[in-house]
Design a protein around this motif. Structure first.
Motif, mmCIF file in Angstrom:
data_model
loop_
_atom_site.group_PDB
_atom_site.id
_atom_site.type_symbol
_atom_site.label_atom_id
_atom_site.label_comp_id
_atom_site.label_asym_id
_atom_site.label_seq_id
_atom_site.Cartn_x
_atom_site.Cartn_y
_atom_site.Cartn_z
ATOM 1 N N THR A 263 13.866 4.821 -18.938
ATOM 2 C CA THR A 263 12.545 5.444 -18.830
ATOM 3 C C THR A 263 12.343 6.383 -20.010
ATOM 4 O O THR A 263 13.304 6.961 -20.532
ATOM 5 C CB THR A 263 12.398 6.250 -17.530
ATOM 6 O OG1 THR A 263 13.484 7.176 -17.417
ATOM 7 C CG2 THR A 263 12.395 5.331 -16.315
ATOM 8 N N PHE A 265 9.929 9.708 -21.165
ATOM 9 C CA PHE A 265 8.977 10.752 -20.795
ATOM 10 C C PHE A 265 8.579 11.546 -22.023
ATOM 11 O O PHE A 265 9.384 11.781 -22.921
ATOM 12 C CB PHE A 265 9.590 11.712 -19.770
ATOM 13 C CG PHE A 265 9.635 11.174 -18.371
ATOM 14 C CD1 PHE A 265 8.632 11.466 -17.457
ATOM 15 C CD2 PHE A 265 10.686 10.357 -17.963
ATOM 16 C CE1 PHE A 265 8.673 10.973 -16.176
ATOM 17 C CE2 PHE A 265 10.734 9.847 -16.684
ATOM 18 C CZ PHE A 265 9.725 10.153 -15.779
ATOM 19 N N TYR A 273 4.749 16.669 -18.027
ATOM 20 C CA TYR A 273 5.562 15.496 -18.356
ATOM 21 C C TYR A 273 4.828 14.211 -17.998
ATOM 22 O O TYR A 273 4.218 14.102 -16.934
ATOM 23 C CB TYR A 273 6.893 15.547 -17.611
ATOM 24 C CG TYR A 273 7.818 16.643 -18.105
ATOM 25 C CD1 TYR A 273 8.851 16.364 -19.011
ATOM 26 C CD2 TYR A 273 7.661 17.955 -17.686
ATOM 27 C CE1 TYR A 273 9.697 17.364 -19.468
ATOM 28 C CE2 TYR A 273 8.498 18.963 -18.142
ATOM 29 C CZ TYR A 273 9.519 18.657 -19.032
ATOM 30 O OH TYR A 273 10.344 19.654 -19.486
ATOM 31 N N LEU A 275 5.363 9.976 -17.796
ATOM 32 C CA LEU A 275 6.169 8.768 -17.878
ATOM 33 C C LEU A 275 5.359 7.740 -18.664
ATOM 34 O O LEU A 275 4.335 7.253 -18.193
ATOM 35 C CB LEU A 275 6.490 8.238 -16.473
ATOM 36 C CG LEU A 275 7.223 6.890 -16.396
ATOM 37 C CD1 LEU A 275 8.517 6.919 -17.187
ATOM 38 C CD2 LEU A 275 7.498 6.523 -14.937
ATOM 39 N N GLU A 278 8.800 2.281 -19.247
ATOM 40 C CA GLU A 278 9.919 1.976 -18.352
ATOM 41 C C GLU A 278 10.310 0.515 -18.490
ATOM 42 O O GLU A 278 9.455 -0.373 -18.489
ATOM 43 C CB GLU A 278 9.547 2.254 -16.887
ATOM 44 C CG GLU A 278 10.654 1.888 -15.897
ATOM 45 C CD GLU A 278 10.131 1.177 -14.665
ATOM 46 O OE1 GLU A 278 10.736 0.180 -14.243
ATOM 47 O OE2 GLU A 278 9.083 1.615 -14.129
ATOM 48 N N VAL A 351 2.156 9.845 -14.496
ATOM 49 C CA VAL A 351 2.606 8.491 -14.802
ATOM 50 C C VAL A 351 1.466 7.745 -15.483
ATOM 51 O O VAL A 351 0.348 7.690 -14.950
ATOM 52 C CB VAL A 351 3.022 7.737 -13.517
ATOM 53 C CG1 VAL A 351 3.425 6.301 -13.851
ATOM 54 C CG2 VAL A 351 4.154 8.464 -12.809
ATOM 55 N N THR A 356 4.651 0.996 -16.367
ATOM 56 C CA THR A 356 5.932 0.964 -15.672
ATOM 57 C C THR A 356 6.110 -0.390 -14.986
ATOM 58 O O THR A 356 5.146 -1.116 -14.753
ATOM 59 C CB THR A 356 6.036 2.065 -14.607
ATOM 60 O OG1 THR A 356 5.081 1.797 -13.560
ATOM 61 C CG2 THR A 356 5.759 3.432 -15.193
ATOM 62 N N PHE A 359 8.703 1.741 -11.158
ATOM 63 C CA PHE A 359 8.621 3.136 -10.739
ATOM 64 C C PHE A 359 7.875 3.302 -9.431
ATOM 65 O O PHE A 359 8.350 3.968 -8.503
ATOM 66 C CB PHE A 359 7.941 3.988 -11.824
ATOM 67 C CG PHE A 359 7.653 5.400 -11.356
ATOM 68 C CD1 PHE A 359 6.419 5.738 -10.814
ATOM 69 C CD2 PHE A 359 8.625 6.377 -11.434
ATOM 70 C CE1 PHE A 359 6.157 7.017 -10.361
ATOM 71 C CE2 PHE A 359 8.378 7.657 -10.991
ATOM 72 C CZ PHE A 359 7.140 7.980 -10.453
ATOM 73 N N MET A 387 15.034 8.388 -14.443
ATOM 74 C CA MET A 387 14.064 9.474 -14.541
ATOM 75 C C MET A 387 14.748 10.830 -14.449
ATOM 76 O O MET A 387 14.419 11.762 -15.202
ATOM 77 C CB MET A 387 13.028 9.329 -13.425
ATOM 78 C CG MET A 387 12.067 10.498 -13.289
ATOM 79 S SD MET A 387 10.840 10.231 -11.977
ATOM 80 C CE MET A 387 11.876 10.356 -10.510
#
Length: 421
Positions: A263, A265, A273, A275, A278, A351, A356, A359, A387
């Motif tokens: 992942t 970030f 933060y 994401l 992934e 996110v 992703t 996730f 993560m």
């Protein structure tokens, strides 16, 4: 007496849509005692009359309609008996266990197990009514949809909310496809204006907070008991993009038979933060993951640290030999989870939508092990571990750095004091 005396405003809205809109599927989801099943039962009666009319136009003397529920008992209690009590109709039951009304053969289908497939196969229906849809299995639901292939057929669906990753929500409620010709209505307990106010207040006061209250009163699809990241809020935290100026960190959870997950970030200037990437797959060799890491370096910077699971030192060394900034991840599970959960609680966790693979599936199913104190269940945890390494490790290192600086200042002050300075 007018319809407004008989139906609540939300129920009238549903009825108006049923009578005036062109649709293939109508889904009513929400709280208990919210009035959704009552209006769906009424629509079921409308559907049977409509089926009888269409069958006459088609010259079909034995039209079939599907009535589905978790079990034959729930079908009888929730729909058949309720319709007889509420609307004064009389269903006839034949020796095959089928109900009959208005000349329509109503075929019951149990959805709770795969055994329901047998009851749903081998015929064509003018429509279907699926009660308690979340209690069913998806293959049976799909089979019901396939059976309802007569021109202009409708599927009426009634359900209470469940896990946000339930197949009904992911594949049907949330799916954006105009070809589905779908109508979705969400009910809360307050939508049932025919309930006595003191009853509603009593139910609200006696329903536990958290998951129970959100599902039963608000009709929300939220995580269940034992979920580790209970403050993750999809509606607020899944975003359409991320800021351009970010500092990036990656986390790596090794695997082969079990999935390996990387992942990435990014943190913005406000300590939020995101994401942003992934990769999670099984049965891939270390060379494959080395190439993935190199692609991520090109995208997010060659000095980006990859905080890795220390369980496989040879893989970390392989990354280093390939010029990847691979570092040991912080392995303290519960403190690491606490750091990630704190970011979510503070609204500092986001996110990037559609960036992703696994996730969303894992975050809702990552559970505390009720047989072991302060330990997660070792399932659905590969992205979660990755993560945790990516987020908790640099935050933990920064905290250690601050502690070291504080301790160093205190040591200098103590030394000066000893010399009378």
């Amino acid at each position: 007496m007018s319809l407004s005396d008989y139906l609540a405003p939300k129920q009238l809205e549903v009825l108006h849509s049923y009578l005036n809109n062109d649709f293939g599927m109508m889904i009513l989801t929400g709280a208990v005692r919210s009035g959704k099943t009552f209006i769906d039962n009424l629509l079921f009666i409308y559907e049977l009359r409509r089926t009888a009319r269409l069958a006459k136009e088609h010259g079909n003397k034995h039209p079939q309609y599907i009535l589905a529920g978790a079990s034959s008992d729930s079908i009888n209690k929730n729909v058949i008996i309720s319709c007889m009590n509420q609307f004064g109709v009389e269903f006839k039951l034949d020796r095959h266990g089928h109900y009959h009304l208005f000349g329509v053969d109503i075929t019951p289908v149990s959805t709770a197990t795969m055994a329901g497939l047998k009851g749903a196969r081998g015929f064509t229906a003018y429509g279907g009514y699926v009660n308690e849809a979340t209690l069913g299995v998806e293959p049976v639901f799909q089979e019901i949809l396939q059976r309802c292939s007569m021109p202009g057929s409708h599927i009426i669906v009634d359900t209470n909310p469940d896990n946000p990753q339930h197949w009904l929500k992911v594949d049907y409620i949330d799916k954006e496809d105009k070809k589905m010709k779908k109508l979705v209505y969400h009910f809360t307990i307050d939508d049932n204006t025919h309930l006595a106010p003191d009853y509603v207040e009593r139910i609200k006061a006696s329903t536990p907070s958290g998951m129970y209250y959100d599902r039963a009163i608000k009709g929300l699809w939220v995580t269940g008991e034992g979920a580790i990241y209970r403050d993750f809020n999809e509606r607020k935290m899944v975003v359409d993009g991320a800021p351009k100026e970010l500092k990036y960190y990656a986390g790596v959870d090794w695997g082969y038979n079990h999935p390996c997950s990387i992942t990435v970030f990014g943190i913005d200037e406000f300590g939020r933060y995101y994401l942003v990437d992934e990769y999670t797959e099984r049965f891939k060799e270390i060379d494959y993951w080395t190439n993935v890491a190199k692609k991520l370096q090109q995208k997010y910077g060659y000095n980006m640290p990859f905080y890795c699971d220390t369980a496989t030192p040879a893989y970390i060394q392989h990354f280093k030999n390939a010029g990847i900034n691979a570092l040991n991840g912080w392995k303290q599970v519960v403190p690491g989870i606490e750091i990630v959960a704190s970011l979510m609680k503070q609204g500092r966790f986001f996110v990037w939508k559609n960036h992703t693979q696994k996730f969303m599936e894992e975050v809702y199913n990552y559970q505390w092990d009720d047989k072991a104190e302060d330990k997660p269940v070792k399932e659905m945890d590969h992205v979660m571990d990755s993560m945790r390494y990516a987020l908790a490790t640099p935050i933990h290192l920064e905290e250690l750095k601050k502690q070291h600086q504080t301790n160093s200042r205190n040591n200098i002050k103590a030394g000066l004091k000893r010399f009378g300075l």
